[in-house]
Structures are given as structure tokens and as C-alpha cells.
Design a protein around this motif. Structure first.
Motif, PDB file in Angstrom:
ATOM      1  N   GLN A 141       0.699  -1.188  -0.011  1.00  0.00           N
ATOM      2  CA  GLN A 141      -0.023   0.320   0.049  1.00  0.00           C
ATOM      3  C   GLN A 141       0.755   1.336   0.073  1.00  0.00           C
ATOM      4  O   GLN A 141       0.556   2.309  -0.620  1.00  0.00           O
ATOM      5  CB  GLN A 141      -0.755  -0.157   0.975  1.00  0.00           C
ATOM      6  CG  GLN A 141      -1.916  -1.255   1.304  1.00  0.00           C
ATOM      7  CD  GLN A 141      -2.608  -1.157   2.661  1.00  0.00           C
ATOM      8  OE1 GLN A 141      -2.229  -0.786   3.479  1.00  0.00           O
ATOM      9  NE2 GLN A 141      -3.708  -2.061   2.654  1.00  0.00           N
ATOM     10  N   LEU A 187       2.410   1.898  -3.352  1.00  0.00           N
ATOM     11  CA  LEU A 187       1.257   2.437  -4.455  1.00  0.00           C
ATOM     12  C   LEU A 187       1.162   3.796  -4.365  1.00  0.00           C
ATOM     13  O   LEU A 187       1.464   4.435  -5.238  1.00  0.00           O
ATOM     14  CB  LEU A 187      -0.089   1.712  -3.976  1.00  0.00           C
ATOM     15  CG  LEU A 187      -1.325   2.171  -4.711  1.00  0.00           C
ATOM     16  CD1 LEU A 187      -1.033   1.937  -6.320  1.00  0.00           C
ATOM     17  CD2 LEU A 187      -2.745   1.662  -4.169  1.00  0.00           C
ATOM     18  N   LEU A 188       1.092   4.476  -3.120  1.00  0.00           N
ATOM     19  CA  LEU A 188       1.023   5.958  -2.829  1.00  0.00           C
ATOM     20  C   LEU A 188       2.288   6.600  -3.025  1.00  0.00           C
ATOM     21  O   LEU A 188       2.396   7.686  -3.467  1.00  0.00           O
ATOM     22  CB  LEU A 188       0.401   6.185  -1.461  1.00  0.00           C
ATOM     23  CG  LEU A 188      -1.088   5.967  -1.188  1.00  0.00           C
ATOM     24  CD1 LEU A 188      -1.562   6.303   0.183  1.00  0.00           C
ATOM     25  CD2 LEU A 188      -1.855   6.544  -2.163  1.00  0.00           C
ATOM     26  N   ILE A 194       0.070  -2.468  -9.754  1.00  0.00           N
ATOM     27  CA  ILE A 194       1.221  -1.412  -9.948  1.00  0.00           C
ATOM     28  C   ILE A 194       1.782  -1.266 -10.997  1.00  0.00           C
ATOM     29  O   ILE A 194       2.364  -0.197 -11.608  1.00  0.00           O
ATOM     30  CB  ILE A 194       1.983  -1.498  -8.300  1.00  0.00           C
ATOM     31  CG1 ILE A 194       1.032  -1.082  -7.265  1.00  0.00           C
ATOM     32  CG2 ILE A 194       3.041  -0.644  -8.592  1.00  0.00           C
ATOM     33  CD1 ILE A 194       1.782  -1.216  -5.813  1.00  0.00           C
ATOM     34  N   SER A 218      -4.457   4.507  -7.446  1.00  0.00           N
ATOM     35  CA  SER A 218      -4.258   4.771  -6.081  1.00  0.00           C
ATOM     36  C   SER A 218      -5.062   5.476  -5.456  1.00  0.00           C
ATOM     37  O   SER A 218      -5.753   5.268  -4.216  1.00  0.00           O
ATOM     38  CB  SER A 218      -2.892   5.431  -5.760  1.00  0.00           C
ATOM     39  OG  SER A 218      -2.686   6.265  -6.597  1.00  0.00           O
TER      40      SER A 218
END
Length: 529
Positions: free
Chosen positions: A101, A104-105, A207, A290
Motif C-alpha cells: 500500500q 502504491l502511494l 502497480i 491509487s
């Protein structure tokens, strides 16, 4: 969660965005829509926490809206029910996430706090009217607008960012509505390579197949020195951040990753430059994977933090059969109250008894016999305990509310304290069967609970649907006495027009002296005959 908006849900055509403050009162005449608004909170909770075939579970353990056709406003020409949520994605939002996670950001840096409004439009499939689906949703992100439409085959038909058709870039996207309230969009596997037309199951695979990285790399290549390596250009693109147009322009102009030529080319840009707008919209489009993931994660986490108590609670019983059940919270009717109190530790039971005695003037105790438990009430003016079944009906109606209030505002919720989501406690008509004096004391307990929660870092919001003038006046007195800040209270009035049954919503607020602004004259008084 800052605010919520409903459109075409039962008799609510459009509420506009309603702020959810630590104490939010919902008032109005019967059938004015206040209960509908309050029940949208447990509705989303039962939809999120139950495995479903659609985004909304209209009938569940918490509330019953019937079906989509029964929940739809019958006065509206539209065949869609809309839920909108306003919240914020903080700049440091990746700190408490797992590695995938966080990665991703990191691919889409958030360069400032993002103000989000996401609106989900649900309807039914044309062929199978029983199935609720999301065919359209929109986002407002710090001044940017994104519109997405999906067909029955889950193909993305429209993907517009600030009015720009992103699908014109040759992009093909599909939607996944199987894992949460908000659809997720993704690039499907390449059929030309013999793969089936499905989404990548893992986050890492998604991703690696982001939307428009290649296009951004292509545009960036034209603005850097021709000898710049491919890895440097890729590194440059990874630094493109999301924010308002102003902050995104500054981010592009101030980066040192593109070298001198990049700086020379971008310094000519303004917020109205076509070249900047092209970069801006592609960056936003590329980040939607995202952003939508975060929005779904936020709304789901918010929904799981909802507690709800209905308008009619279970009547008191003289004895309750003892069950070896792990009870995490009081259910909407308070049927499991005895088992909830029985499962508390002795120190917690004592703390609860002291809390009710302090704020309401009576204590609650539990006694056990073979296979049974009973609830006992002891008032300050009495020397003996009385079985709950032998007290006034009001005690059995208020106890589930008091128990959940105490529980939410105490250390027992320490797992939730670390949460990034507010905790919602939605209560219908807490004043039922209560003497006005006890109603006033109940208002004091609301204030005490919110204060106690704040002391341990818990963002608790009480949403209270009521007909009680006493509750409203008591909050005003407490504000006037500086016991509670007026900015932490919101009073929402649902007004039903006599002519066309249209519901209008107005907001009243307390001033520093405890008086209500924008309050309709004679609101609690009957009309003259």
C-alpha cells in the motif's frame, strides 16, 4: 469524514453536503427524512461488512430499506440514488500502511492534503432489476473533477479528467466492483498475448500495469536533454505529485530531476498553459488507481466504525439466559445488553456503574445465578437495588445507549484510537420514555463522552435524531456556560413542504451564548387552528 450528501434516497431529493460534527442533531417532523439520513450510516456499514453482489445491501441486520425500487425517491425522474462523501487524504497518508500500500502511494506522491468529494450513483441492471450496480461515479479532488461511467459488462465508457477524455489516449479500462463500495478501475490483461480479459489479482501486478506511465514518459522525454537516460526520465515521472493546479505546477517547475532543459521549458508554464494542463490531467488520470483504492479503503474503514441504536429498544427481562458469547458492542435493539455487561471485566463494570451514577444519577450492576444473569438499577436516593424489569420503561430504553456511549469513550476502544477514521454513533430518539430531567442529563452524558474520547485521541461523532426540545436547550445552556464549544455542534433541520411533500434541509448553529442561529420560529410549537 467531514460531510455526507444524499440524493433520491426515499423522500430526500438532495440534502447537499451536511457536516458531521462531534455532536450532530437531526430534527424535523415525522416522515421528514431525518431517520432516512441517520440510517444511511448503518446502511453503508451492513453493505461493507457483508459479502454482497452489489455495492448496497438494502436489507440487513442493522436497517431495512427494502430494495432499490423501494429506496428510490418516487418523486424523482432520475433512476439513480447517490451517496457523496467528503473527506481528506493527508499528505502523510502512507505512514500506517503495509509495504504494498505504501509503495502504491509512493508511485503517486501526494504533495499536499487532498480535499476529496466522491459521489457514487447506484441503480439497477436493466435486465435484472433486483441487482444494484454502480454505473457512474465522480470525484472532486482539490479543484479537479473526474467523471467515470461503466457499462453492464464492467467496461469503462467514460473517463474524463477536468473535461479531458482520457480514453482518447487509446487506453482501455475495466471496473471491479467485487471488493468494496467504490468501484476500482484497472487495465485488463492483454488479450493479444493470450491472457484472459480479467484484472490482475494482486496489488503488485496492478502497480506494474498503471494507466498512463508510458504517455507521461513520452511527453517528458521531449522536455529533457536528448542525452538524458531512460532511467532518469522514469525517475522524473515518478516524482510527479498530486495536488491543486497551483501546487502541481510548482512541483513540476521546482523538480531538479529533469535537468536544466526541463527547468527552462517548464518555467514558461502557467496554470492556464495547455502544455501544463496536459501533464496535470495525465498525472491525475494515472493516479486514479491509487486514489480510488484509498477512497474505497477510507469509506470502508469509516463504515466499520459505525455503531447504531434504533428507536425502540428491547424491553427489560427479569432474567437473561447466560451465553458464552464474545460481544463486541451493543446491538441496535439492545438485546445483547446483559451479555455485553456480563463479559466486561470487574474493573470495567465498576467504571461503568460509576459513570452512569455520575452523569445520570443511577448505577447499573449485574448479578449472576445458575445459568442466568439479571440487571439491577440503584438510584442515588434509594438504598436498595431494583431489578431492571421492575423499574420504569425509560431505564430499559436508555441503558443500551448509555452502555455504548461509555464503551466508545473509554480505553476499551484503544484499537480504534489508532484508526485514521472517525467513530460514528448513530442514535434514534434517545429521549423516548425519559422524563425531561433525565433527557437533560443525557445531553450532559453526550458532552462527557465526546470529551473523554477526545482525551484519548478518538474522533467520536454522535449523530442524534430527536424530537426533544430539552436536549437542544441543554446543549445551548452548556455552550453558554463554556462547558462545550459551539463549533462542535451541528443542528440539521428537515422541513417537509405541505404543498408538494418536498424536503428541504437547513442548518442551524449555536452562537457563543448558546442561542440558535437560523432557527425557524415556532419549530416545536403546533400550528394555530
Amino acid at each position: 469524514m467531514e460531510a455526507i450528501r444524499l440524493r433520491n434516497l426515499r423522500n430526500l431529493r438532495d440534502t447537499d453536503l451536511i457536516q458531521i460534527r462531534p455532536i450532530t442533531f437531526l430534527l424535523g417532523s415525522n416522515s421528514s427524512g431525518k431517520s432516512t439520513f441517520l440510517r444511511c450510516f448503518p446502511l453503508i456499514k451492513q453493505s461493507i461488512t457483508t459479502r454482497t453482489t452489489g455495492p448496497i445491501l438494502w436489507f440487513g441486520d442493522l436497517v431495512d430499506f427494502g430494495s432499490f425500487s423501494e429506496a428510490l425517491n418516487n418523486k424523482s425522474n432520475s433512476k439513480e440514488i447517490c451517496f457523496a462523501y467528503k473527506f481528506q487524504i493527508p499528505k502523510n497518508s502512507g505512514r500506517s500502511m503495509n509495504a504494498a500500500q505504501f509503495r502504491l502511494l509512493q508511485l503517486h506522491p501526494i504533495i499536499e492534503d487532498l480535499d476529496i468529494v466522491i459521489e457514487i450513483k447506484v441503480t439497477t441492471e436493466e435486465k435484472r432489476q433486483k441487482n444494484t450496480i454502480c454505473k457512474e461515479f465522480s470525484l472532486s479532488i482539490s479543484g479537479h473533477t473526474i467523471n467515470i461511467e461503466i457499462d453492464s459488462a464492467k467496461e469503462v465508457l467514460v473517463f474524463d479528467v477536468n473535461g479531458r477524455n482520457i480514453l482518447a489516449e487509446g487506453l482501455r479500462l475495466k471496473a471491479d466492483q467485487s471488493n468494496g463500495f467504490i468501484p476500482q478501475i484497472y487495465k485488463p490483461k492483454d488479450e493479444r498475448e493470450g491472457e484472459d480479459d480479467s484484472f490482475y489479482p494482486s496489488m503488485n501486478e496492478r502497480i506494474r500495469n498503471l494507466f498512463l506511465v508510458d504517455k507521461l514518459v513520452e511527453l517528458s522525454r521531449k522536455l529533457v536533454h536528448h542525452k538524458t537516460s531512460q532511467s532518469t526520465v522514469n525517475w522524473l515521472v515518478k516524482g510527479f505529485g498530486i495536488g491543486s493546479s497551483k501546487s502541481m505546477l510548482a512541483n513540476l517547475q521546482n523538480t531538479t530531476r529533469g535537468g536544466k532543459k526541463w527547468s527552462k521549458e517548464t518555467e514558461k508554464w502557467s496554470e492556464n498553459s495547455d502544455e501544463f494542463k496536459s501533464f496535470r490531467d495525465l498525472i491525475i488520470a494515472n493516479s486514479m488507481f491509487s486514489i480510488l483504492w484509498y477512497c474505497n479503503n477510507y469509506v470502508s474503514g469509516f463504515a466499520r466504525n459505525v455503531s447504531y441504536i434504533g428507536p425502540v429498544r428491547a424491553t427489560a427481562e427479569r432474567y437473561y439466559r447466560s451465553q458464552d458469547l464474545a460481544v463486541g458492542e451493543v446491538d441496535p435493539q439492545g438485546k445483547n445488553l446483559a451479555m455485553f455487561l456480563r463479559n466486561l471485566t470487574d474493573p470495567d463494570r465498576k467504571d461503568f456503574a460509576n459513570w452512569t451514577e455520575k452523569y445520570l444519577g443511577f448505577s447499573v450492576n449485574i448479578s449472576s445465578s445458575v445459568g442466568h444473569v439479571s440487571l439491577k438499577i440503584k438510584e442515588e436516593i434509594l438504598m436498595t437495588e431494583i431489578n431492571l424489569a421492575d423499574t420504569g420503561f425509560g431505564f430499559s430504553q436508555i441503558l443500551p445507549i448509555l452502555t455504548q456511549l461509555w464503551w466508545l469513550g473509554r480505553k476499551s476502544t484503544k484499537a480504534t484510537v489508532r484508526s485514521m477514521y472517525p467513530v460514528i454513533f448513530a442514535i434514534e430518539q434517545p429521549e423516548l420514555h425519559l422524563h425531561p430531567k433525565l433527557q437533560a442529563l443525557l445531553a450532559d452524558s453526550f458532552i462527557a463522552t465526546v470529551k473523554a474520547a477526545k482525551e484519548i485521541g478518538l474522533d467520536l461523532r454522535l449523530i442524534i435524531e430527536t424530537h426533544s426540545e430539552t436536549l437542544i436547550n441543554r446543549l445551548g445552556h452548556r455552550i453558554a456556560n463554556n462547558d462545550y464549544p459551539e463549533e462542535d455542534v451541528n443542528v440539521v433541520l428537515f422541513d417537509k413542504s405541505q404543498s408538494d411533500n418536498h424536503i428541504s434541509v437547513r442548518i442551524a448553529s449555536y452562537d457563543q451564548e448558546g442561542f440558535l442561529n437560523n432557527w425557524p420560529l415556532g419549530f416545536f410549537e403546533p400550528e394555530m387552528i
